[in-house]
Scaffold this motif. Structure first.
Motif, PDB file in Angstrom:
ATOM      1  N   THR A 172       0.861  -1.236   0.015  1.00 48.09           N
ATOM      2  CA  THR A 172       0.113  -0.033  -0.153  1.00 48.09           C
ATOM      3  C   THR A 172       0.977   1.089  -0.001  1.00 48.09           C
ATOM      4  O   THR A 172       0.627   2.048  -0.838  1.00 48.09           O
ATOM      5  N   SER A 173       1.939   1.125   0.919  1.00 51.84           N
ATOM      6  CA  SER A 173       2.828   2.415   0.919  1.00 51.84           C
ATOM      7  C   SER A 173       3.700   2.748  -0.117  1.00 51.84           C
ATOM      8  O   SER A 173       3.967   3.654  -0.604  1.00 51.84           O
ATOM      9  N   GLU A 174       4.285   1.224  -0.594  1.00 52.57           N
ATOM     10  CA  GLU A 174       5.506   1.603  -1.780  1.00 52.57           C
ATOM     11  C   GLU A 174       5.020   1.387  -3.119  1.00 52.57           C
ATOM     12  O   GLU A 174       5.444   1.909  -4.195  1.00 52.57           O
ATOM     13  N   ASP A 175       4.054   0.127  -3.487  1.00 52.41           N
ATOM     14  CA  ASP A 175       3.756  -0.122  -5.029  1.00 52.41           C
ATOM     15  C   ASP A 175       2.359  -0.765  -4.819  1.00 52.41           C
ATOM     16  O   ASP A 175       2.262  -1.860  -5.014  1.00 52.41           O
ATOM     17  N   PRO A 176       1.379   0.131  -4.767  1.00 48.35           N
ATOM     18  CA  PRO A 176      -0.032  -0.457  -4.668  1.00 48.35           C
ATOM     19  C   PRO A 176      -0.437  -1.411  -5.727  1.00 48.35           C
ATOM     20  O   PRO A 176      -1.338  -2.358  -5.727  1.00 48.35           O
ATOM     21  N   SER A 177       0.019  -0.885  -7.026  1.00 49.76           N
ATOM     22  CA  SER A 177      -0.360  -1.640  -8.159  1.00 49.76           C
ATOM     23  C   SER A 177       0.851  -2.778  -8.534  1.00 49.76           C
ATOM     24  O   SER A 177       0.821  -3.049  -9.887  1.00 49.76           O
ATOM     25  N   PHE A 178       1.468  -3.282  -7.793  1.00 54.50           N
ATOM     26  CA  PHE A 178       2.730  -4.340  -8.154  1.00 54.50           C
ATOM     27  C   PHE A 178       2.128  -5.473  -8.813  1.00 54.50           C
ATOM     28  O   PHE A 178       2.745  -5.942  -9.847  1.00 54.50           O
ATOM     29  N   PHE A 179       0.875  -6.008  -8.447  1.00 53.30           N
ATOM     30  CA  PHE A 179       0.520  -7.255  -9.084  1.00 53.30           C
ATOM     31  C   PHE A 179      -0.025  -6.958 -10.261  1.00 53.30           C
ATOM     32  O   PHE A 179      -0.733  -7.929 -11.167  1.00 53.30           O
ATOM     33  N   ILE A 225       2.337  -2.059   9.758  1.00 49.16           N
ATOM     34  CA  ILE A 225       2.495  -0.414   9.103  1.00 49.16           C
ATOM     35  C   ILE A 225       3.817  -0.048   9.640  1.00 49.16           C
ATOM     36  O   ILE A 225       4.205   0.919   9.047  1.00 49.16           O
ATOM     37  N   PHE A 226       4.305  -0.001  10.826  1.00 51.78           N
ATOM     38  CA  PHE A 226       5.488   0.416  11.165  1.00 51.78           C
ATOM     39  C   PHE A 226       6.905  -0.099  10.441  1.00 51.78           C
ATOM     40  O   PHE A 226       7.498   0.842   9.894  1.00 51.78           O
ATOM     41  N   LEU A 227       6.813  -1.397  10.172  1.00 54.91           N
ATOM     42  CA  LEU A 227       7.906  -1.673   9.369  1.00 54.91           C
ATOM     43  C   LEU A 227       8.029  -1.416   7.936  1.00 54.91           C
ATOM     44  O   LEU A 227       8.813  -1.060   7.298  1.00 54.91           O
ATOM     45  N   ALA A 228       6.641  -1.039   7.337  1.00 52.46           N
ATOM     46  CA  ALA A 228       6.588  -0.577   6.048  1.00 52.46           C
ATOM     47  C   ALA A 228       6.869   0.883   6.044  1.00 52.46           C
ATOM     48  O   ALA A 228       7.465   1.404   5.219  1.00 52.46           O
ATOM     49  N   ASN A 229       6.629   1.589   7.282  1.00 52.29           N
ATOM     50  CA  ASN A 229       6.949   3.090   7.225  1.00 52.29           C
ATOM     51  C   ASN A 229       8.530   3.226   7.098  1.00 52.29           C
ATOM     52  O   ASN A 229       8.963   4.168   6.537  1.00 52.29           O
ATOM     53  N   ILE A 230       9.243   2.216   7.791  1.00 53.95           N
ATOM     54  CA  ILE A 230      10.839   2.647   7.715  1.00 53.95           C
ATOM     55  C   ILE A 230      11.533   2.192   6.530  1.00 53.95           C
ATOM     56  O   ILE A 230      12.696   2.599   6.366  1.00 53.95           O
ATOM     57  N   VAL A 231      10.877   1.604   5.519  1.00 52.38           N
ATOM     58  CA  VAL A 231      11.579   1.244   4.337  1.00 52.38           C
ATOM     59  C   VAL A 231      12.306   2.555   3.771  1.00 52.38           C
ATOM     60  O   VAL A 231      13.420   2.424   3.147  1.00 52.38           O
ATOM     61  N   THR A 289       9.408   1.409  -8.862  1.00 48.02           N
ATOM     62  CA  THR A 289       8.477   0.247  -8.439  1.00 48.02           C
ATOM     63  C   THR A 289       9.456  -0.783  -7.580  1.00 48.02           C
ATOM     64  O   THR A 289      10.607  -0.828  -7.595  1.00 48.02           O
ATOM     65  N   ILE A 290       8.776  -1.684  -7.043  1.00 48.63           N
ATOM     66  CA  ILE A 290       9.291  -2.754  -6.391  1.00 48.63           C
ATOM     67  C   ILE A 290      10.233  -3.676  -7.357  1.00 48.63           C
ATOM     68  O   ILE A 290      11.317  -4.023  -7.128  1.00 48.63           O
TER      69      ILE A 290
END
Length: 722
Positions: free
Chosen positions: A459-466, A574-580, A495-496
């Motif tokens: 959601t935070s980095e690449d919502p349309s990855f798939f 959510i926290f671990l996604a935030n620190i990326v 993107t990822i």
């Protein structure tokens, strides 16, 4: 058919003869007077020119001797030009110039003959000063309101004609020395021993840096027809530019450069210049471009340059040839009333292998030996009006037709489908080897990673990855907009897929070539299904940097929370996604008791609401797990007892569908470095295996960041209270 006979009375014939005779006699008398006075006129003109040079430009011009050596030929000896308080610019021993008489009657000075014997042009740069500073001086206008808008087409027409008019039909030049001294760090010397134009044929010999090499500029020149065909080459070796290597550490060489001017004339209201430019065996080497030599065997551009009243454009009729591949560029820069930038590229459907073979040697090292079949077509469109940057247009499409990879190149693009070793880098140096496979206790299959983390990160980095094929045009477009508004590079569009390719398949050299290679490899993997989306995501989760010397979700979940990745709750996800985006300062988000700092709560609510709307987590009014996040007790002793807040949770509330950049390495310093990384060999103060205590120390940069954030939050609190 016979024309009727016209009878003219003899008296009219006599009258006409008398008038013609009187006019001819008057012309002869005036010409004789002018001829007898020409020496005096020349001296007056020279005195006026010398005074003007001194008054307007601060130039001390001296001419030892001058006079006429023919009807329209002037000679001058012992000339010197010295800018005020600067080094001598020019000295000439002997020069003879002849002009064409007929154009001179209409005020046009066309050079017919030029002879020069022993001269020197000397350019000296000292700090920010140069002996060419006078060129930048502008004559003051008595009335600034009289300034009129410049028509670029007229300016280009006049400038080109002025240049062509000054190319003589006959020229003989000997011993003209050009020297450049750039702060005593880089020097260049070019001695033109001979340069001649005879019947439109140009021949020249130039000695570089006192016999380091010998250059030639030869060809055909027809100034009156606005045509030329000139070849630039060296004797028995490549043309090299040592000045660039000493000045900017760039190596540049080539066999030949050919320049053709075919036509220059108005096309409607626009001035059109048609010509071509070609080069053979161009070699470029610069640390910002590539880590190795880039070689272009054969390149040519057939160009149509259009210059309008307020724009300059490379027309779409232009064609760039690289071996057997061709592409049509369109570039346009509009100056007024608003600056507008337009870029279009179009490559017709053509053989895919021919396109790959057209790539310069050394540009894509990992793809060397790649064999494909089928065809491809490419289109790019970029449009930016500086007055309305939010309306920027961008799309880029590489379309395959029956495209198939027959043989992979130097790098196995499918290697991550099985167990492999990943080596993360810090500041260009390897940290440690990490096995991406079951033998690594921290390796976590995708099925064993909590959906709370997977959904939060996507959601935070690449919502349309798939659903995307490696690139998100809207994300790239918005990055252009934001960077243009900020006047610096603050956001990328990766993107990822792009991050994974960059870190797993490519070298650590941060260069333009590597960025281009990254884009092409992503396209090859995504459009040929070389790696499944699930496997790409699994590998990404296991290599992503999530703290100082912490890589992968397995290490991160155990390091921060003492849990396996499958046990992560929504708040921890959510926290671990935030620190990326900025993993190095993850520990500064915690308070002394292990809970999160209060400023993180709005981010949790924002991300949680997005995930809830998409059905990825239940709706929650308490903060989507914010209050459930607790740093494991073993780490709390390393939290410093201060109240400074560092906000690395910045997000764009206007665009849920676009992803902020994923930074798996340190934040870089400037535009070029942020795109392609550091090039300088920074001192590596990070040990290969950091101890826990050392990994949690605050750097000076972190402390500065905390102070800035604290001041920002205080200002926000003041606004809220008011």
């Amino acid at each position: 058919m016979h024309l009727p006979k016209i009878n003219i009375p003899k008296k009219y014939i006599k009258a006409g003869a008398w008038v013609s005779g009187v006019l001819l006699l008057a012309f002869i008398i005036l010409g004789s007077i002018a001829y007898s006075k020409r020496e005096a006129l020349l001296q007056k003109m020279m005195a006026r020119a010398i005074k003007k040079a001194d008054t307007d430009y601060g130039l001390d011009v001296k001419i030892g001797q001058a006079g006429f050596s023919g009807l329209s030929t002037v000679y001058m000896k012992n000339i010197s030009v010295v800018p005020k308080d600067r080094d001598t610019l020019t000295t000439i021993s002997d020069i003879t110039i002849g002009v064409k008489l007929f154009p001179l009657l209409f005020g046009n000075v066309n050079i017919a003959e030029l002879k020069l014997n022993t001269g020197r042009l000397n350019i000296v740069l000292k700090d920010s000063l140069t002996n060419l500073d006078f060129i930048l001086k502008r004559k003051k206008k008595d009335n600034p309101e009289n300034k009129t808008k410049t028509d670029l087409s007229e300016l280009a027409h006049d400038l080109l004609n002025q240049v062509l008019d000054k190319i003589p039909e006959d020229m003989e030049m000997k011993n003209l020395l050009f020297t450049l001294n750039d702060n005593d760090t880089a020097k260049l010397s070019l001695l033109t021993t001979t340069a001649t134009i005879d019947g439109g044929e140009l021949k020249s010999t130039i000695l570089v840096n006192y016999n380091e090499s010998t250059w030639h500029v030869n060809g055909k020149i027809k100034p009156s027809k606005q045509q030329m065909d000139v070849l630039f080459f060296a004797d028995n070796k490549k043309v090299e530019l040592p000045y660039l290597e000493r000045k900017i550490h760039a190596k540049l060489s080539f066999d030949t450069i050919r320049t053709e001017l075919k036509n220059a004339d108005y096309s409607g209201d626009n001035f059109k210049i048609t010509g071509s430019w070609s080069i053979k065996n161009l070699l470029i080497n610069h640390p910002k471009i590539a880590a190795n030599d880039i070689i272009v065997r054969n390149a040519k551009i057939d160009a149509d340059l259009l210059i309008g009243s307020n724009f300059v454009a490379l027309d779409s009729t232009t064609t760039v040839f690289l071996k057997d591949a061709a592409i049509h560029p369109y570039l346009k820069y509009t100056l007024s009333p608003n600056k507008i930038y337009e870029v279009k590229l179009h490559a017709d459907e053509q053989d895919a292998q021919a396109m790959i073979n057209a790539f310069p040697v050394g540009l894509f090292e990992s793809l060397e030996g790649l064999q494909v079949k089928g065809k491809v077509k490419y289109d790019l469109n970029f449009y930016l009006d500086s007055s309305t940057p939010d309306s920027l247009k961008f799309n880029s499409t590489l379309t395959p037709y029956d495209f198939k990879i027959v043989k992979l190149g130097k790098t196995d693009l499918q290697k991550i489908n099985s167990v492999f070793v990943y080596t993360p880098y810090e500041r260009g140096k390897p940290m440690r080897d990490i096995t991406i496979g079951p033998s690594n206790p921290n390796y976590t299959p995708l099925s064993e990673i909590s959906s709370n983390f997977k959904n939060a990160l996507l959601t935070s980095e690449d919502p349309s990855f798939f659903t995307h094929h490696g690139f998100v045009e809207e994300s790239i477009r918005k990055s252009f907009v934001i960077n243009f508004k900020k006047k610096k590079f603050v956001r990328g569009g990766s993107t990822i897929s792009m991050q994974l390719v960059k870190n797993v398949f490519l070298s650590r050299n941060k260069t333009l070539a590597r960025k281009a290679e990254e884009i092409l490899i992503v396209w090859l993997i995504e459009n040929n299904s070389l790696i499944s989306k699930q496997r790409m995501l699994e590998v990404y989760f296991n290599i992503i940097e999530m703290g100082r010397n912490i890589y992968g979700i397995g290490e991160a979940s155990r390091q921060y929370f003492g849990k396996s990745p499958s046990e992560l709750n929504i708040g921890e996800g959510i926290f671990l996604a935030n620190i990326v985006p900025n993993p190095k300062i993850a520990m500064f988000k915690f308070q002394g008791d292990g809970s999160l700092k209060d400023y993180m709560l709005p981010y949790f609510r924002y991300m949680g609401r997005i995930m809830a709307r998409r059905g990825l987590t239940p709706a929650d009014t308490s903060g989507y797990g914010f209050y459930d996040v607790r740093l494991r007790e073993g780490l709390r002793q390393y939290l410093l007892p201060d109240s400074a807040k560092v906000d690395t949770s910045a997000f764009d509330s206007d665009a849920e569908s676009t992803a902020p950049p994923v930074n798996m390495q340190d934040e870089s310093k400037n535009l070029f470095d942020r795109l392609f990384g550091r090039s300088k060999k920074d001192k590596d103060t990070t040990a290969r295996n950091l101890g826990l205590q050392d990994s949690l120390k605050k750097s000076k940069k972190d402390l500065r960041r905390e102070r800035r954030e604290k001041r920002r939050l205080e200002k926000e609190k003041e606004k809220l209270t008011n």
